[in-house]
Design a protein around this motif. Structure first.
Motif, mmCIF file in Angstrom:
data_model
loop_
_atom_site.group_PDB
_atom_site.id
_atom_site.type_symbol
_atom_site.label_atom_id
_atom_site.label_comp_id
_atom_site.label_asym_id
_atom_site.label_seq_id
_atom_site.Cartn_x
_atom_site.Cartn_y
_atom_site.Cartn_z
ATOM 1 N N SER A 1 0.836 -1.207 0.000
ATOM 2 C CA SER A 1 0.000 0.000 0.000
ATOM 3 C C SER A 1 0.871 1.257 0.000
ATOM 4 N N ASN A 2 1.953 1.219 0.763
ATOM 5 C CA ASN A 2 2.852 2.377 0.783
ATOM 6 C C ASN A 2 3.486 2.601 -0.593
ATOM 7 N N LEU A 3 3.722 1.515 -1.327
ATOM 8 C CA LEU A 3 4.267 1.660 -2.684
ATOM 9 C C LEU A 3 3.249 2.351 -3.596
ATOM 10 N N LEU A 4 1.989 1.932 -3.475
ATOM 11 C CA LEU A 4 0.952 2.582 -4.294
ATOM 12 C C LEU A 4 0.902 4.074 -3.970
ATOM 13 N N GLY B 1 -3.745 -6.217 2.951
ATOM 14 C CA GLY B 1 -3.412 -4.797 3.114
ATOM 15 C C GLY B 1 -4.529 -3.932 2.565
ATOM 16 N N ILE B 2 -4.511 -2.652 2.955
ATOM 17 C CA ILE B 2 -5.581 -1.722 2.558
ATOM 18 C C ILE B 2 -4.934 -0.448 2.026
ATOM 19 N N PHE B 3 -5.393 0.016 0.874
ATOM 20 C CA PHE B 3 -4.923 1.307 0.364
ATOM 21 C C PHE B 3 -6.132 2.165 0.038
ATOM 22 N N LEU B 4 -6.121 3.390 0.552
ATOM 23 C CA LEU B 4 -7.216 4.328 0.297
ATOM 24 C C LEU B 4 -6.637 5.603 -0.297
ATOM 25 N N THR B 5 -7.362 6.185 -1.231
ATOM 26 C CA THR B 5 -6.909 7.474 -1.760
ATOM 27 C C THR B 5 -8.099 8.324 -2.182
ATOM 28 N N ARG B 6 -7.866 9.643 -2.172
ATOM 29 C CA ARG B 6 -8.889 10.565 -2.684
ATOM 30 C C ARG B 6 -8.660 10.841 -4.171
ATOM 31 N N GLN B 7 -7.600 10.253 -4.731
ATOM 32 C CA GLN B 7 -7.262 10.487 -6.149
ATOM 33 C C GLN B 7 -7.246 9.150 -6.877
ATOM 34 N N ILE B 8 -8.395 8.500 -6.893
ATOM 35 C CA ILE B 8 -8.424 7.139 -7.443
ATOM 36 C C ILE B 8 -8.063 7.126 -8.935
ATOM 37 N N SER B 9 -8.420 8.201 -9.649
ATOM 38 C CA SER B 9 -8.131 8.184 -11.096
ATOM 39 C C SER B 9 -6.626 8.270 -11.340
ATOM 40 N N VAL B 10 -5.907 8.920 -10.427
ATOM 41 C CA VAL B 10 -4.440 8.992 -10.598
ATOM 42 C C VAL B 10 -3.838 7.613 -10.328
ATOM 43 N N LEU B 11 -4.338 6.947 -9.274
ATOM 44 C CA LEU B 11 -3.875 5.570 -9.004
ATOM 45 C C LEU B 11 -4.129 4.693 -10.238
ATOM 46 N N GLU B 12 -5.333 4.827 -10.786
ATOM 47 C CA GLU B 12 -5.697 3.961 -11.917
ATOM 48 C C GLU B 12 -4.882 4.283 -13.171
ATOM 49 N N TYR C 1 -10.023 -3.794 -10.422
ATOM 50 C CA TYR C 1 -8.908 -3.773 -9.466
ATOM 51 C C TYR C 1 -7.586 -4.111 -10.131
ATOM 52 N N ILE C 2 -7.649 -4.633 -11.323
ATOM 53 C CA ILE C 2 -6.428 -4.873 -12.093
ATOM 54 C C ILE C 2 -5.698 -3.541 -12.325
ATOM 55 N N ASN C 3 -6.475 -2.438 -12.321
ATOM 56 C CA ASN C 3 -5.894 -1.108 -12.564
ATOM 57 C C ASN C 3 -5.559 -0.375 -11.266
ATOM 58 N N ARG C 4 -5.644 -1.086 -10.141
ATOM 59 C CA ARG C 4 -5.447 -0.382 -8.866
ATOM 60 C C ARG C 4 -4.289 -0.945 -8.054
ATOM 61 N N GLY C 5 -3.465 -1.750 -8.666
ATOM 62 C CA GLY C 5 -2.349 -2.311 -7.901
ATOM 63 C C GLY C 5 -1.384 -3.029 -8.814
ATOM 64 N N VAL C 6 -0.404 -3.666 -8.207
ATOM 65 C CA VAL C 6 0.685 -4.258 -8.974
ATOM 66 C C VAL C 6 0.241 -5.510 -9.731
ATOM 67 N N GLU C 7 -0.599 -6.335 -9.099
ATOM 68 C CA GLU C 7 -0.865 -7.650 -9.691
ATOM 69 C C GLU C 7 -1.936 -7.609 -10.776
ATOM 70 N N ASN C 8 -1.708 -8.383 -11.827
ATOM 71 C CA ASN C 8 -2.770 -8.648 -12.805
ATOM 72 C C ASN C 8 -3.630 -9.820 -12.354
ATOM 73 N N SER C 9 -3.057 -10.683 -11.532
ATOM 74 C CA SER C 9 -3.823 -11.788 -10.956
ATOM 75 C C SER C 9 -3.825 -11.612 -9.446
ATOM 76 N N ARG C 10 -4.991 -11.668 -8.865
ATOM 77 C CA ARG C 10 -5.079 -11.433 -7.407
ATOM 78 C C ARG C 10 -6.197 -12.292 -6.828
ATOM 79 N N ARG C 11 -5.953 -12.831 -5.639
ATOM 80 C CA ARG C 11 -6.946 -13.695 -5.034
ATOM 81 C C ARG C 11 -8.141 -12.869 -4.534
ATOM 82 N N PHE C 12 -9.184 -13.539 -4.127
ATOM 83 C CA PHE C 12 -10.408 -12.886 -3.640
ATOM 84 C C PHE C 12 -10.137 -12.439 -2.198
#
Ligand code: PLP
Length: 470
Positions: A155-158, A315-326, A345-356
Motif C-alpha cells: 500500500s505504501n508503494l501505491l 493490506g488496505i490502500f485508500l486514496t482521494r485520487q483514485i483516477s491517478v492511481l488507476e 482492481y487490475i488497474n489499482r495495484g501491482v498484480e494482474n492476478s489477485r486472489r479474492f
C-alpha cells in the motif's frame, strides 16, 4: 480400447481427491482446530526447526491430499510458531478470527481472479469492504476509494507512485508516460517512516536516501510540525510528498495530522498517512482523537492482517485520487477489455492476478461487526497499559516509553548486551514471544498486543515468564 484421462489417473494413484473431498475438508478442519486450540503449555515459538529438511527429494508420484495432510501434521505443524496464539507479541502480528479463517479458505475454494466486475461479484464485495473500512475508521464513505493489497508495504508503494504522478501533473509532467527521470525534484518529507516505506522509495526509483528528515517532538517519534513548516518553506522542489504516521511501529506515536494537513494544503504537498494498525484506534473512543485530520489525507495505508485479525495477506490502500492511481497501474490489452460496470482492481495495484482477498475481511466484519473489532482494539490497549504499569513498578525492568496504544517497549536494568541475552531468555521460556528494538539509542524489547485471543490471564503468564528469567 483407449482409457479415459480419469481412468489413467486412477490407475496411477491410490487416491481420488475429488471423491474424498468431504473427508479432506473434515480432516483439515480437525487439524486446524487442534493447532488453534493448542494447550496452554504449547511453546509460542519453535526454537529448533532443523528437523525439517529443505533438501528433501521431490515426491515422484504423490499419495493424495489425505496423505499430504498426515505429512503436514508430522513434518510441519510441530515446527510452526503459534503466532495466532494469545502470547505471540512480536512485530504487530494479528491473529486470525474463525470467521476470517474460513473466509480465507473460501477464497481459495472459490479461487477467483478478483480483478474486475465481469460475470462475478468479487469487485462489488471489495467495494463494500472498502466502504466498511471507511466506516470503521470514522471517515465519510465516498471520500476515499481504494483497493486491497498484499500488505501495508504494498500500500505504501501505491502511495509513492500515485503521489509522484499527482505532483507531476500539477506542473505539467507525466511520470507515468515519461518516467521518474522527468520529475527529478520529487521531495519526500517524513519524521519516522516505517522501514517498508524506505524500501518502497527504492522500488519506486526515488531512492532510499532521498528523504528530507523532519525532527521529532522531544521524547517521541512524532513529527515536529514547526520543523516540517521550515523545511517545506525552504524547499525549492515543486513536487512534494509528506509521509505522516498514525501509529509508529515502536512508540505508537501519532503525528499531528490536522497541522500537517494545513501545511500540505499551504505548500501543495501530497499527504500520505501510514496507519498500518493505528487506523483502528478510531474504534476506541479514548483514542479516536489521535486520528483527527486523517480524512484530509490524499492517501492512507492500513492493514487487515494486523489489528483486524484477518489472515495474511490483507493490506488496505485508500486514496482521494483514485483516477491517478488507476492511471499509474492500468493494464491494457485487448484480451483484458471489459464493458462491465464496476471497479477494475487490475488497474489499482501491482498484480494482474489477485486472489479474492476481500472475502476474509468481509467475513470477519460480517461476523463480528464494529463492536467486535472495537472490543479487540480496546482490550489490547488495556493489556499494553497493564503490562506497562507492571514494568514501571518493577525494580529489575525499565519502561522505555509510556504506550500510546498497543505496544510496550521496555528492557532490563543491564547494558544492551545483557538485554540481548535477557530477551533470548524470555523467549526461551516458550511462554511469550517479544521482538527487539532500539529506542532512544537503547536496546529494548517490544510487546505488541494485537491478538483477539489475548486474555488478561495471559498478561499474568507473561509477567511470571519474565520474572522467571530475570
Ligand atoms: C506503520 C507500519 N507501516 C507498514 C508496515 C508494513 O506492513 P506489512 O508487513 O503489512 O507490509 C508495518 C508493519 O509492522 C507498520 O507497522
Amino acid at each position: 480400447m483407449q482409457k479415459s484421462c480419469r481412468e489413467v489417473v486412477q490407475m496411477n494413484r491410490k487416491f481420488d481427491d475429488l471423491n474424498e473431498i468431504g473427508d479432506i475438508f473434515a480432516l483439515t478442519g480437525e487439524i486446524a482446530r487442534e493447532y488453534l486450540q493448542a494447550g496452554e503449555d504449547a511453546p509460542v515459538i519453535c526454537a529448533d526447526t532443523s528437523a525439517f529438511d529443505p533438501a528433501a527429494p521431490l515426491p515422484a508420484r504423490g499419495d493424495g491430499a489425505i496423505a499430504a495432510l498426515d505429512a503436514l501434521k508430522t513434518d510441519i505443524l510441530p515446527l510452526v510458531a503459534t503466532s495466532t496464539g494469545p502470547r505471540y507479541l512480536g512485530f504487530v502480528t494479528g491473529g486470525a478470527t474463525p470467521a476470517a479463517i474460513v473466509g480465507d479458505w473460501m477464497a481459495s475454494a472459490i479461487d477467483q481472479n478478483a480483478t474486475g466486475p465481469d460475470g462475478t461479484v468479487t469487485a462489488a464485495v471489495e467495494q463494500q469492504v472498502i466502504n466498511w473500512i471507511c466506516d470503521l475508521a470514522g471517515m465519510p464513505r465516498g471520500r476515499f476509494d481504494g483497493a486491497l493489497t498484499t500488505g501495508a508495504t504494498a500500500s505504501n508503494l501505491l502511495a509513492v507512485v500515485t503521489a509522484r504522478q499527482w505532483c507531476g501533473e500539477q506542473i505539467g509532467v507525466d511520470v507515468d508516460a515519461d518516467g521518474a527521470i522527468a520529475l527529478p525534484s520529487f521531495e519526500i518529507f517524513s519524521a519516522t517512516p516505517h522501514a517498508s516505506m524506505i524500501k518502497d522509495l527504492s522500488v519506486a526509483g526515488v531512492g532510499r536516501n532521498n528523504v528530507t528528515r523532519i525532527v521529532t517532538e522531544p521524547g517521541t517519534e512524532a513529527m515536529h510540525v514547526h520543523d516540517l513548516a521550515n523545511k517545506l518553506e525552504n524547499s525549492t522542489s515543486k513536487a512534494k510528498m509528506v509521509i505522516a504516521s498514525a501509529g509508529t511501529v515502536n512508540a505508537t506515536d501519532f503525528d499531528d495530522l490536522v497541522a500537517i494537513a494545513d501545511l500540505c494544503a499551504a505548500y501543495g504537498a501530497w499527504l500520505h498517512v501510514d496507519a498500518a494498525f493505528g487506523l483502528f484506534a478510531a474504534l476506541d473512543e479514548r483514542r479516536v482523537h489521535l486520528l483527527a485530520g486523517i480524512e484530509r489525507a490524499d492517501s492512507i495505508t492500513s492493514d487487515g492482517h494486523k489489528w483486524l485479525n484477518v489472515p495474511y495477506d490483507c493490506g488496505i490502500f485508500l486514496t482521494r485520487q483514485i483516477s491517478v492511481l488507476e492511471k499509474c497501474f492500468r493494464a491494457f490489452a485487448p484480451y483484458l477489455a471489459s464493458r462491465a460496470e464496476g471497479n477494475s482492481y487490475i488497474n489499482r495495484g501491482v498484480e494482474n492476478s489477485r486472489r479474492f482477498r476481500a472475502l476474509p475481511l468481509w467475513m470477519a466484519i460480517k461476523a463480528y461487526g464494529r463492536a467486535g473489532m472495537a472490543d479487540i482494539i480496546r482490550r489490547n490497549c488495556d493489556q499494553a497499559r497493564d503490562l506497562a504499569h507492571w514494568v514501571a513498578d518493577h525494580s529489575g525492568l525499565v519502561l522505555l516509553r509510556d504506550p500510546q496504544l498497543n505496544v510496550v517497549m521496555f528492557c532490563g536494568r543491564g547494558n544492551d548486551d545483557a538485554n540481548r541475552d535477557l530477551l533470548d531468555r524470555i523467549n526461551g521460556t516458550g511462554k511469550v514471544f517479544l521482538t527487539p528494538t532500539i529506542y532512544n539509542g537503547r536496546f529494548g524489547f517490544r510487546a505488541a498486543f494485537s491478538n483477539w485471543r489475548t486474555r488478561d490471564q495471559d498478561i499474568e503468564i507473561i509477567k511470571d515468564a519474565i520474572n522467571s528469567v530475570l
